[in-house]
Design an enzyme around this catalytic site. Structure first.
Site, short mmCIF file in Angstrom:
data_model
loop_
_atom_site.label_atom_id
_atom_site.label_comp_id
_atom_site.label_asym_id
_atom_site.label_seq_id
_atom_site.Cartn_x
_atom_site.Cartn_y
_atom_site.Cartn_z
N HIS A 178 0.87 -1.19 0.00
CA HIS A 178 0.00 0.00 0.00
C HIS A 178 0.91 1.23 0.00
O HIS A 178 1.97 1.22 0.63
CB HIS A 178 -0.85 0.06 1.29
CG HIS A 178 -2.11 -0.74 1.26
ND1 HIS A 178 -2.54 -1.47 2.35
CD2 HIS A 178 -3.06 -0.90 0.31
CE1 HIS A 178 -3.69 -2.05 2.06
NE2 HIS A 178 -4.03 -1.73 0.83
N CYS A 276 -2.16 2.85 9.02
CA CYS A 276 -3.18 1.88 8.60
C CYS A 276 -4.39 1.91 9.54
O CYS A 276 -5.51 1.65 9.11
CB CYS A 276 -2.62 0.46 8.59
SG CYS A 276 -1.30 0.21 7.42
N1 ARG Z 1 -4.01 -7.14 6.47
C1 ARG Z 1 -4.36 -5.91 5.84
C2 ARG Z 1 -4.33 -6.09 4.32
O1 ARG Z 1 -3.49 -6.78 3.84
C3 ARG Z 1 -3.45 -4.81 6.26
C4 ARG Z 1 -3.84 -3.46 5.75
C5 ARG Z 1 -2.89 -2.36 6.09
N2 ARG Z 1 -3.42 -1.09 5.75
C6 ARG Z 1 -2.76 -0.08 5.19
N3 ARG Z 1 -3.37 1.05 5.07
N4 ARG Z 1 -1.56 -0.24 4.69
O2 ARG Z 1 -5.14 -5.55 3.61
#
Ligand code: ARG
Length: 285
Positions: A178, A276
Site C-alpha cells: 500500500h 493503517c
Molecule cells: N491485512 C491488511 C491487508 O493486507 C493490512 C492493511 C494495512 N493497511 C494499510 N493502510 N496499509 O489488507
C-alpha cells in the site's frame, strides 16, 4: 546558568494542526488469512495485546488534541482495524473503498454506511481501490498507489469525484503493497507540504516523479521501513511513528518535527501500522 542554543535557521518551527480521524477497535483482530507477506495465519495472535497497543495510539491522538470517531468492529472482519483502507474523504465527500481480496470486501459497504450516517456526500466507487491505504493527500495533490491493490482506473475516478490532481505511483516491492507503507505525509496542508519515502518501493518513473515534486523529501531506508516506520501520522509537528524506526526518528528531529514512537508490533503482524489504523475525516472545505 545554561541557555538553550538557538535553533539552527534551517530548522523551522513546526505548527501542529488538530485533525479528525476515524478508527476501529481491534475487537475481532486476528490473522486468519494471508493477503500480504507480513501475515502468517499459522502463528497465533494476541487480541488483548492488539487492543492495548491500539488504545495507546488512540490515546496518543487525544493527547495531541485530535478528534477521534469510532466505527463499530464487525465479527469476521479481522482487518477492519486498518481503517485507512475504509475510503478516502475530502471536502465532505467520501469516495468508498472497493477491496481487492474477497476477505475484506464486506468492509467497503460497512465503511460506506458509516460515511452516509455521518453526513458525507458518498460516492460509491466503481473501480477497485483501498482508500487511504493508496491515496495520500499532500497539499492540494493526491498521490495514488498501484501495483498490488488499487487499480489505476480508480485514480481517474477519484480525480473526477473530488476535482483534484491525482498522481499515479507504481509500487514494486510486495512488502510495501500500500502507498502508506512507502510514503509518509509530513505536512497535512500547505503549498510546501513535504513527504518521507522509501525509494526502493517504487519503479523508476515513480521515483523520478517523487524526486521532481519533493526535492527536499526525507529518504528513508529499509532499516526503518521494515517496521513500517513510514506508516505514520503527522499533524505538521508531531509525527506518530513505529518506535523502532530510529533512523526516521532522527531525520524528523533534524527537520524540526517531534517524533512520537509507539509499539504496534501485534498489529504489524497483519501488515499494518500507525497510519493503517487511522482514516482522516476531512469534513468541510
Ligand atoms: N491485512 C491488511 C491487508 O493486507 C493490512 C492493511 C494495512 N493497511 C494499510 N493502510 N496499509 O489488507
Amino acid at each position: 546558568m545554561s541557555q538553550a542554543a538557538p535553533a539552527p535557521s534551517s530548522v523551522r518551527e513546526r505548527e501542529a494542526l488538530s485533525r479528525h480521524y476515524l478508527m476501529c477497535r481491534p475487537e475481532h483482530y486476528t490473522v486468519a488469512y494471508r493477503i500480504n507477506p507480513w501475515m502468517h495465519p499459522q502463528v497465533p495472535t494476541d487480541t488483548a495485546l492488539a487492543l492495548e497497543q491500539w488504545q495507546s495510539l488512540h490515546d496518543t491522538y487525544l493527547r495531541l488534541g485530535h478528534t477521534i470517531e469510532l466505527i463499530e468492529p464487525i465479527a469476521g472482519l479481522p482487518d477492519m482495524v486498518y481503517a485507512a483502507n475504509g475510503g478516502f474523504t475530502l471536502d465532505g465527500i467520501a469516495y468508498t473503498a472497493r477491496f481487492t481480496y474477497p476477505e475484506r470486501q464486506p468492509e467497503g459497504p460497512a465503511y460506506g454506511e458509516w460515511f452516509e450516517r455521518r453526513g458525507f456526500a458518498v460516492h460509491e466507487a466503481r473501480e477497485v481501490n483501498e482508500g487511504e491505504g493508496d491515496f495520500l493527500l499532500v497539499g492540494d495533490v493526491i498521490l495514488a498507489g498501484t501495483g498490488f491493490r488499487t487499480d489505476p482506473a480508480s485514480h481517474a475516478e477519484l480525480s473526477r469525484v473530488v476535482g483534484r490532481e491525482v498522481v499515479t505511483l507504481r509500487l514494486v516491492d510486495p512488502r510495501f503493497y500500500h502507498l502508506d507503507t512507502a510514503i509518509a505525509v509530513l505536512d497535512p496542508t500547505g503549498d510546501d507540504a513535504n513527504i518521507a519515502y522509501l525509494p526502493g518501493a517504487f519503479d523508476d518513473a515513480s521515483r523520478q516523479e517523487l524526486q521532481r515534486r519533493y526535492p527536499d523529501a526525507i529518504e528513508v531506508g529499509e532499516d526503518d521501513a521494515q517496521w513500517l516506520g513510514l506508516n505514520s501520522i503527522s499533524d505538521g509537528r508531531n509525527v506518530v511513528i513505529a518506535e523502532k524506526a530510529k533512523g526516521f526518528e532522527a531525520a524528523l528531529v533534524e527537520r524540526g518535527y517531534t517524533p512520537v514512537g509507539l509499539d504496534l508490533s501485534e498489529l504489524l503482524r497483519g501488515g499494518g501500522g500507525v497510519k493503517c489504523c487511522t482514516l482522516e475525516l476531512r469534513i468541510a472545505r
